[in-house]
Structure formats: C-alpha cells, structure tokens
Design a protein around this motif. Structure first.
Motif, PDB file in Angstrom:
ATOM      1  N   THR A 193       0.819  -1.342  -0.111  1.00  0.00           N
ATOM      2  CA  THR A 193       0.133   0.001   0.063  1.00  0.00           C
ATOM      3  C   THR A 193       0.883   1.282   0.177  1.00  0.00           C
ATOM      4  OG1 THR A 193      -0.258   0.328   2.302  1.00  0.00           O
ATOM      5  CG2 THR A 193      -1.484  -1.265   1.709  1.00  0.00           C
ATOM      6  N   PRO A 194       0.108   2.344  -0.367  1.00  0.00           N
ATOM      7  CA  PRO A 194       1.108   3.677  -0.216  1.00  0.00           C
ATOM      8  C   PRO A 194       1.467   4.062   1.244  1.00  0.00           C
ATOM      9  CG  PRO A 194      -1.049   4.118  -1.458  1.00  0.00           C
ATOM     10  CD  PRO A 194      -1.069   2.653  -0.534  1.00  0.00           C
ATOM     11  N   PHE A 195       1.185   3.446   2.270  1.00  0.00           N
ATOM     12  CA  PHE A 195       1.045   3.687   3.545  1.00  0.00           C
ATOM     13  C   PHE A 195       2.399   2.973   4.218  1.00  0.00           C
ATOM     14  CE2 PHE A 195      -3.409   4.158   2.685  1.00  0.00           C
ATOM     15  CZ  PHE A 195      -3.273   5.504   2.695  1.00  0.00           C
ATOM     16  N   GLY A 196       2.723   3.377   5.310  1.00  0.00           N
ATOM     17  CA  GLY A 196       4.007   2.833   5.956  1.00  0.00           C
ATOM     18  C   GLY A 196       4.076   3.242   7.565  1.00  0.00           C
TER      19      GLY A 196
ATOM     20  N   THR B  22      -0.538   7.713   9.903  1.00  0.00           N
ATOM     21  CA  THR B  22      -1.577   7.612  11.020  1.00  0.00           C
ATOM     22  C   THR B  22      -2.924   6.919  10.431  1.00  0.00           C
ATOM     23  OG1 THR B  22      -2.556   9.864  10.552  1.00  0.00           O
ATOM     24  CG2 THR B  22      -0.659   9.704  11.981  1.00  0.00           C
ATOM     25  N   ALA B  23      -3.768   6.811  11.644  1.00  0.00           N
ATOM     26  CA  ALA B  23      -5.150   6.110  11.316  1.00  0.00           C
ATOM     27  C   ALA B  23      -6.076   7.295  10.571  1.00  0.00           C
ATOM     28  CB  ALA B  23      -5.760   5.653  12.739  1.00  0.00           C
ATOM     29  N   ALA B  24      -5.930   8.403  10.660  1.00  0.00           N
ATOM     30  CA  ALA B  24      -6.615   9.310  10.114  1.00  0.00           C
ATOM     31  C   ALA B  24      -6.124   9.563   8.683  1.00  0.00           C
ATOM     32  CB  ALA B  24      -6.434  10.771  10.854  1.00  0.00           C
ATOM     33  N   GLU B  25      -4.910   9.360   8.323  1.00  0.00           N
ATOM     34  CA  GLU B  25      -4.478   9.437   6.893  1.00  0.00           C
ATOM     35  C   GLU B  25      -4.950   8.240   6.242  1.00  0.00           C
ATOM     36  OE1 GLU B  25      -0.200  11.754   7.828  1.00  0.00           O
ATOM     37  OE2 GLU B  25      -0.271   9.660   7.933  1.00  0.00           O
ATOM     38  N   VAL B  26      -4.876   6.946   6.905  1.00  0.00           N
ATOM     39  CA  VAL B  26      -5.358   5.851   6.175  1.00  0.00           C
ATOM     40  C   VAL B  26      -6.741   5.798   5.873  1.00  0.00           C
ATOM     41  CG1 VAL B  26      -5.524   3.272   6.696  1.00  0.00           C
ATOM     42  CG2 VAL B  26      -3.348   4.337   7.227  1.00  0.00           C
ATOM     43  N   ALA B  27      -7.410   6.578   6.777  1.00  0.00           N
ATOM     44  CA  ALA B  27      -8.944   6.433   6.558  1.00  0.00           C
ATOM     45  C   ALA B  27      -9.508   7.535   5.916  1.00  0.00           C
ATOM     46  CB  ALA B  27      -9.526   6.540   8.004  1.00  0.00           C
ATOM     47  N   GLU B  28      -8.602   8.572   5.459  1.00  0.00           N
ATOM     48  CA  GLU B  28      -9.051   9.831   4.559  1.00  0.00           C
ATOM     49  C   GLU B  28      -9.716   9.293   3.190  1.00  0.00           C
ATOM     50  OE1 GLU B  28      -7.376  13.995   3.201  1.00  0.00           O
ATOM     51  OE2 GLU B  28      -5.909  12.553   4.161  1.00  0.00           O
ATOM     52  N   GLY B  29     -10.918   9.936   3.043  1.00  0.00           N
ATOM     53  CA  GLY B  29     -11.683   9.553   1.887  1.00  0.00           C
ATOM     54  C   GLY B  29     -12.533   8.460   2.034  1.00  0.00           C
ATOM     55  N   ILE B  30     -12.499   7.691   2.820  1.00  0.00           N
ATOM     56  CA  ILE B  30     -13.250   6.450   3.185  1.00  0.00           C
ATOM     57  C   ILE B  30     -14.713   6.714   3.764  1.00  0.00           C
ATOM     58  CG2 ILE B  30     -13.552   4.223   4.160  1.00  0.00           C
ATOM     59  CD1 ILE B  30     -11.241   4.008   2.164  1.00  0.00           C
TER      60      ILE B  30
ATOM     61  N   THR C  24     -10.838  -0.863   6.447  1.00  0.00           N
ATOM     62  CA  THR C  24     -11.335   0.265   5.498  1.00  0.00           C
ATOM     63  C   THR C  24     -10.901   0.141   4.200  1.00  0.00           C
ATOM     64  OG1 THR C  24      -9.786   1.957   6.048  1.00  0.00           O
ATOM     65  CG2 THR C  24     -11.650   1.722   7.311  1.00  0.00           C
ATOM     66  N   SER C  25      -9.687  -0.282   3.808  1.00  0.00           N
ATOM     67  CA  SER C  25      -8.873   0.029   2.514  1.00  0.00           C
ATOM     68  C   SER C  25      -9.500  -0.723   1.572  1.00  0.00           C
ATOM     69  CB  SER C  25      -7.476  -0.403   2.618  1.00  0.00           C
ATOM     70  OG  SER C  25      -6.988  -0.107   1.079  1.00  0.00           O
ATOM     71  N   PRO C  26      -9.846  -0.222   0.305  1.00  0.00           N
ATOM     72  CA  PRO C  26     -10.346  -0.924  -0.829  1.00  0.00           C
ATOM     73  C   PRO C  26      -9.294  -1.914  -1.302  1.00  0.00           C
ATOM     74  CG  PRO C  26     -10.749   1.466  -1.341  1.00  0.00           C
ATOM     75  CD  PRO C  26      -9.928   1.242  -0.020  1.00  0.00           C
ATOM     76  N   LEU C  27      -8.121  -1.784  -1.207  1.00  0.00           N
ATOM     77  CA  LEU C  27      -6.849  -2.631  -1.425  1.00  0.00           C
ATOM     78  C   LEU C  27      -7.178  -3.964  -0.636  1.00  0.00           C
ATOM     79  CD1 LEU C  27      -4.053  -0.088  -1.118  1.00  0.00           C
ATOM     80  CD2 LEU C  27      -5.036  -0.848  -3.362  1.00  0.00           C
ATOM     81  N   LEU C  28      -7.783  -4.023   0.220  1.00  0.00           N
ATOM     82  CA  LEU C  28      -8.039  -5.410   1.077  1.00  0.00           C
ATOM     83  C   LEU C  28      -9.510  -6.071   0.682  1.00  0.00           C
ATOM     84  CD1 LEU C  28      -5.923  -6.460   3.117  1.00  0.00           C
ATOM     85  CD2 LEU C  28      -5.614  -4.014   2.617  1.00  0.00           C
ATOM     86  N   GLU C  29     -10.055  -5.470  -0.409  1.00  0.00           N
ATOM     87  CA  GLU C  29     -11.253  -6.063  -0.686  1.00  0.00           C
ATOM     88  C   GLU C  29     -10.980  -7.321  -1.152  1.00  0.00           C
ATOM     89  OE1 GLU C  29     -15.271  -5.405  -0.854  1.00  0.00           O
ATOM     90  OE2 GLU C  29     -13.766  -3.991  -0.681  1.00  0.00           O
TER      91      GLU C  29
ATOM     92  N   ASN D  31       1.542  -2.887   5.599  1.00  0.00           N
ATOM     93  CA  ASN D  31       1.768  -3.744   4.408  1.00  0.00           C
ATOM     94  C   ASN D  31       2.093  -5.117   4.782  1.00  0.00           C
ATOM     95  OD1 ASN D  31       2.499  -1.681   1.750  1.00  0.00           O
ATOM     96  ND2 ASN D  31       3.343  -0.781   3.665  1.00  0.00           N
ATOM     97  N   GLU D  32       1.691  -5.980   3.736  1.00  0.00           N
ATOM     98  CA  GLU D  32       1.790  -7.568   4.268  1.00  0.00           C
ATOM     99  C   GLU D  32       3.423  -7.778   4.328  1.00  0.00           C
ATOM    100  OE1 GLU D  32       0.581 -11.872   2.527  1.00  0.00           O
ATOM    101  OE2 GLU D  32       0.087 -10.176   1.255  1.00  0.00           O
TER     102      GLU D  32
END
Length: 309
Positions: A6-9, A13-21, A253-258, A269-270
C-alpha cells in the motif's frame, strides 16, 4: 499469491489511512476501545461515518472516549457496551443482544505478559483473553457479519507471536513452568491462526479476516512490562498511538483489502513469512499461518468453549 502493498507505512496515521473512506450506513465493533489503540481505531472508523460500538470492560472510561470521539468527528452514532473477554457469559450476552448486520469487527483488546492467572474455566489468562474470548465473540457474531455481505475482521496480533507456537499438549501451562512471554506469544500466534481459518471457513459468507502487528506503542498494555522506561524497543521504532492504529484501520477500511484474508500485516503492508525469529518487528512465523495449525486451533477452541457452558 501476491503480497499486498500500500502507499502507507511506518509513519502513517489512522486518520491518514481512513481519509476519503465513506462507511456511512455501516457498523463496526472495536474491543478494548476505552483507551490506546482501540480508542484511536474507533475514532478513525467514526470519522468515516460508520456507527461504532466500543466493546469495553470499563464502561465509564468507554463513555468518556465515546464523548471525545463524537466531539472530534461529529459522529453521533458512537455507542458503548460492556464486554469482558475472559468471561464467556459476558460474551454471550453481548452477541445475544446484537441486532442487524456488522461490517467491521476489530479484535483489539488484549493483555500482555501478565502474572500467572487463570479463568474460572481453568484457562490461562492471556490465551483466554487474547484468543478464546475473541474467538467466541467472532463466532457469536458470525450471522451479523454474514448479513453484511462483505464484512471484515481485524485481529491485532504482535511480533511477540514469534516467541511461541501453540503448545498443543499444554496450552494452559499445566505441566510446564508458567512464562508470561511464552504465554503471550502463544496467544498472539492464536490470533494469526484465527484469521487464517476464519477466512477459509467463512469464504462463502464473504467474511475476510486479517491479522497485524501494530508496532511498538506505549499504552496500558505495558502495565506488566515496565512501560516507557523499560528500554525494550529503540526510541526510533516507537510509534504514536495514532500511528499504531493505522494498520488496523487500513485492514478495516481500505479498498486494497477487498476480498483479501488470512494475511499478516506490519506498517500497513503485508510482511514476509519467516522460518526463524526475525529479530525485528517484521515477519510472520510459518507456524502462525499454517492452515493445518489453523484448523486444529479452531477445533480446540470450539471444544474448550463447549465445555465451558
């Protein structure tokens, strides 16, 4: 099987990950949400518009957190319910009272390296709280999760799982000397194995479960280990609570984990499967993602809970 990136690392933060969801109209349960990672996970989920239930032992503290979450997010749909994961009757009461579908279950609550202690059923305290209680909660909420049609279970594990596999012949330290870290490691291995088997077993219900290592964060979890001054983790590897909740929120929340389940994540990240203790906060032991071990643990858990009734 391609690893999920994912783009995160580490610093996200939790807020950054959830932004736009947008989870408006969805419902979430977070255990252990009266402080620490659970509170921040619940806050981020509330910010997405989800109705969030804080499942906690300390209802008074939970209500304070719920008010704070509502004030910071504007979400009025934040609730508090009593739940003691070491008490099967409490879990039955919680699941029996639940009505309607459930989109996200975050198995966040836990104890770490506590002194030797056993439940009324004779279960070792860490295995009972960290694994068996959450197992009973998830299976008790299965129909609600299935009713959502696309539900996710998030399981907070730990790199501590590398300290011990499941010791099948002596889960409750009846014969070997009690060691708080081995007991913790065994319970955290159980968390990962639960995610593996829940994903396999409930695939037809479109329920997925993933496990994670949140990172090194100083919360109430360290009450038995010396806390911030213990020096166990180098300062540059310590996260804030907001950073520590990020991986949980990503998995929720992430669509990448659908449609993705049975995996183990670190720093959003995995992570890789390892055959020797990694010596870092990364890596998941092969025994913790072994499907045969996962099926065996599921059967053992069902047996233990059946005898508790």
């Amino acid at each position: 099987m391609t690893s999920i990136t994912t783009p995160f690392g580490f610093s996200s933060t939790a807020a950054e990950v959830a932004e736009g969801i947008d989870l408006t109209g969805r419902r979430a349960v977070v255990t252990g949400a009266s402080s620490g990672l659970g509170a921040e996970t619940a806050r981020a989920l509330a910010a997405t518009g989800a109705a969030v239930t804080l499942a906690v032992r300390d209802v008074t503290a939970g209500k304070r957190v719920a008010v704070d979450i509502t004030e910071s997010t504007g979400n009025q749909d934040v609730h508090v319910a009593y739940l003691d994961l070491a008490d099967p009757a409490s879990i039955t009461a919680f699941t029996g009272a639940w009505r309607g579908p459930l989109h996200v279950l975050v198995n966040n609550a836990g104890v770490m390296a506590c002194p030797e202690q056993y439940t009324e059923q004779g279960w070792e305290w860490q295995f009972a709280t960290n694994h068996l209680g959450h197992f009973a909660l998830a299976t008790g909420l299965h129909d609600a999760l299935a009713a959502d049609g696309n539900a996710r279970i998030v399981v907070v594990s730990s790199t501590g799982h590398q300290r011990s596999p499941i010791v099948w012949d002596d889960v409750d330290f009846a014969f070997r000397p009690y060691d708080p870290w081995l007991a913790y490691g065994q319970s955290k291995t159980a968390n990962v194995l639960f995610a593996v088997e829940a994903t396999r077993r409930w695939a037809a219900d479109n329920i997925t479960a993933n496990a994670l290592m949140p990172g090194a964060i100083y919360t109430n979890l360290q009450r038995h280990t010396g806390g911030r001054g213990s020096g166990r983790v180098p300062a540059h590897l310590v996260k804030t609570v907001e950073q520590g909740a990020a991986t949980s929120v990503l998995l929720a929340t992430s669509p990448l984990l659908e449609g993705v389940g049975g995996r183990y994540f670190v720093d959003c990240n995995e992570t890789e499967v390892v055959d020797r203790r990694s010596g870092t906060l990364h890596g998941v032991a092969r025994y913790a993602v072994d499907p045969d071990n996962a099926r065996r643990l599921w059967a053992l858990s069902q047996e233990l809970l059946a005898h508790a009734r």
